[in-house]
Design an enzyme around this catalytic site. Sequence first.
Site, PDB file in Angstrom:
ATOM      1  CE1 TYR A 218      -4.144   1.648   0.565  1.00  0.00           C
ATOM      2  CE2 TYR A 218      -2.992   2.665   2.637  1.00  0.00           C
ATOM      3  CZ  TYR A 218      -3.966   2.625   1.541  1.00  0.00           C
ATOM      4  OH  TYR A 218      -5.208   3.436   1.717  1.00  0.00           O
TER       5      TYR A 218
ATOM      6  NE  ARG B 267      -5.931  12.134  -6.284  1.00  0.00           N
ATOM      7  CZ  ARG B 267      -6.095  11.179  -5.394  1.00  0.00           C
ATOM      8  NH1 ARG B 267      -5.212  10.301  -5.190  1.00  0.00           N
ATOM      9  NH2 ARG B 267      -7.057  11.104  -4.566  1.00  0.00           N
TER      10      ARG B 267
ATOM     11  CE  LYS C 239      -6.747   3.201  -1.607  1.00  0.00           C
ATOM     12  NZ  LYS C 239      -6.841   4.092  -0.424  1.00  0.00           N
TER      13      LYS C 239
ATOM     14  CD  GLU D 149      -8.869   4.761  -3.643  1.00  0.00           C
ATOM     15  OE1 GLU D 149      -9.877   4.076  -2.881  1.00  0.00           O
ATOM     16  OE2 GLU D 149      -8.205   5.696  -2.898  1.00  0.00           O
ATOM     17  CG  ASP D 150      -5.960   7.049  -6.017  1.00  0.00           C
ATOM     18  OD1 ASP D 150      -6.523   7.718  -5.285  1.00  0.00           O
ATOM     19  OD2 ASP D 150      -4.941   6.851  -5.986  1.00  0.00           O
TER      20      ASP D 150
ATOM     21  CG  ASP E  48     -10.945   5.003  -0.317  1.00  0.00           C
ATOM     22  OD1 ASP E  48     -11.525   5.282   0.887  1.00  0.00           O
ATOM     23  OD2 ASP E  48      -9.854   5.047  -0.389  1.00  0.00           O
ATOM     24  CG  ASP E  49      -9.269   9.116  -3.550  1.00  0.00           C
ATOM     25  OD1 ASP E  49      -8.619   9.020  -2.831  1.00  0.00           O
ATOM     26  OD2 ASP E  49      -9.725   8.252  -4.708  1.00  0.00           O
TER      27      ASP E  49
ATOM     28  CG  ASN F 206      -0.882   8.941   1.019  1.00  0.00           C
ATOM     29  OD1 ASN F 206      -0.120   9.140   1.967  1.00  0.00           O
ATOM     30  ND2 ASN F 206      -2.260   8.749   0.896  1.00  0.00           N
TER      31      ASN F 206
ATOM     32  CG  ASN G  32      -4.109   5.723   4.237  1.00  0.00           C
ATOM     33  OD1 ASN G  32      -5.012   5.158   3.894  1.00  0.00           O
ATOM     34  ND2 ASN G  32      -2.805   6.242   3.504  1.00  0.00           N
TER      35      ASN G  32
END
Length: 603
Positions: A129, A182, A200, A271-272, A294-295, A445, A490
């Site tokens: 991770y 991203r 994840k 995610e991202d 999630d972000d 991160n 996190n």
Amino acid sequence: MWKLARVAATRLTRSRRFSTAIPGPCMVHKRGADILHDPWFNKDTGFPLTERDRLGLRGLLPPRVISFEQQYARFMESYRSLEKNTHGQPNSVVSLAKWRILNRLHDRNETLYYRALIDNIKDFAPIIYTPTVGLVCQNYSGLFRRPRGMYFSAKDKGEMMSMIYNWPAHQVDMIVLTDGSRILGLGDLGVQGIGIPIGKLDMYVAAAGINPQRILPVMLDVGTNNQKLLEDRLYLGLRQPRLEGEEYLEIVDEFMEAVHARWPKAIVQFEDFQMKWAFETLERYRKRFCMFNDDIQGTAGVALAGLLGTVRAQGRPLTDFVNQKIVVVGAGSAGLGVLSMAVKAASRMAGNSEAVTRNQFFLVDKDGLVTKERNNLDPAAAPFAKAPGEIAGLSEGATLHEVVKKVKPHVLLGLSGVGGIFNEEVLKAMRESDSTKPAIFAMSNPTLNAECTAADAFKHAGDNIVFASGSPFENVDLGNGKVGYVNQANNMYLFPGIGLGALLSGARSISDGMLQAAAECLATYMTEEEIRRGILYPSVDSIRHITAEVGAAVLQAAVAEELAEGHGEVGPKELQHMSEEEIAEYITANMWFPVYSPLVHEK
Ligand SMILES: NC(=O)C1=CN([C@@H]2O[C@H](COP(=O)(O)OP(=O)(O)OC[C@H]3O[C@@H](n4cnc5c(N)ncnc54)[C@H](O)[C@@H]3O)[C@@H](O)[C@H]2O)C=CC1
Ligand SMILES: CC(=O)C(=O)O
Ligand SMILES: [Mg+2]
């Protein structure tokens, strides 16, 4: 409201050790060498002789049978000797070497891999991770040996409904999806971003006990705007600019429909995604599918739990949250997600309108303080923009240093993706904070993108701060036997529990109430004594325990909101009548744990 003392009395310090109970059988549709090459079923030298006979494995393995415990010990020995042999080499070399040895095991024998991961989560989380997963994504084309998960590209338009049936598992519970636009704070990494859904989902298995045969990492490759990748001859993704507008949404729509058609109860974690698509897809799908971002949402809950922890760390009642001045740096999906959840929590506490509560929050982005005078003010940031003249001496675009000096915030929280922007000047300005225990959250991160290091935070802002970072740092030696505690803020503390609770309740969708329940659960997890010592979050070692608790809280909220449709044999009525203890039992009983099950061949 916020129940404080419901703190875990029975922390699970160690996961179940090598148990002697006989696990239930596992059906397998293959025989012989095909089993050895399937990491879901492979036991390497651990196949008992009778099983070797039954499955056509006799002669395909050396004769000696090695127990799971011995295999585990052997793997850990090679891992430790790799640590020894790479000692003193650059960090990136060591981390990638560790990732490779873990990845090889992952590719060969998932049972052993997940046991090693669960039992050594504190050591291994930084490898599978953040931060190492970032390095892995950056070097994906070179590291690629075999695929993992599924890849849907812009070229697959019209095919996804049939492609989804190419996935070999009959049932999928958890999907993590990215478009690679991203990746952490590393920007657009195109198809190379697949490392993030993989990492994840590893956390889902380790923390939430989701069965690894029921997880699916997915890359939606709609192109990349990363020129370096487009020019890289080894780049493995589509070599075209990203799709935009309707063309983009048609691809995501088609994917979501395909998933829903095959696995209507699967949960999809976005995610991202770059900010514009993160918000747009969340709005588009959150009522129709069981999904979350999630972000935006996971991060918000973790940050809120941390913000409430800092109030307690000052020895103040939780209701004092409404008097805290909080500067959020980064007006992206994460920063705005945090702000909107924090504003809601504060206005609930104060009985105020959100408009009044917003006064205590300050938003800074790459162009400085965000005010209503900003040209082309992003509508998503507009609710948090300051009115002209609202803060004497601060105008549109004021620098972060000016903002910190003037506001004297209780909390400085970074979600900018820019390493080092909490520089010496900014951190020193935090010494003038109105808080007795100022808090610094450098949440970006991976490590190099953190707004500051832990050592710099304590050095420049003072020994009495509370510190948290998105990627792990070592605790800081403050001299005289004092230690500056480093928290890891996190979203890994929430997303596995959100997914688990949603799955086991059979939630139709994931509501704000379920997310709030998750955040409250995390916020109340730590003891007063821990909080006073600046410890805001549980140790990564107890991530399975906190996840079970978060899962239970999410499930209860789903039931209370009548969103729970049941899971497997357990119907919505039964969920409604479960006591707290029964829910806790139901959750833990449904968490997968890696043991070798007897394999039974089924044609
Ligand atoms: N710790 C955690 O659990 C999480 C951490 N993150 C981290 O947060 C970071 C941002 O993520 P997103 O919000 O999704 O990205 P984003 O790209 O949507 O937003 C980044 C924001 O930072 C601002 N920014 C850029 N340079 C800046 C500067 N010099 N000063 C102030 N602001 C600046 C931009 O204007 C933008 O508003 C990433 O590094 C990511 O890894 C994200 C989610 C969870
Ligand atoms: C932790 C996480 O989700 C991120 O940095 O994007
Ligand atoms: Mg993320």
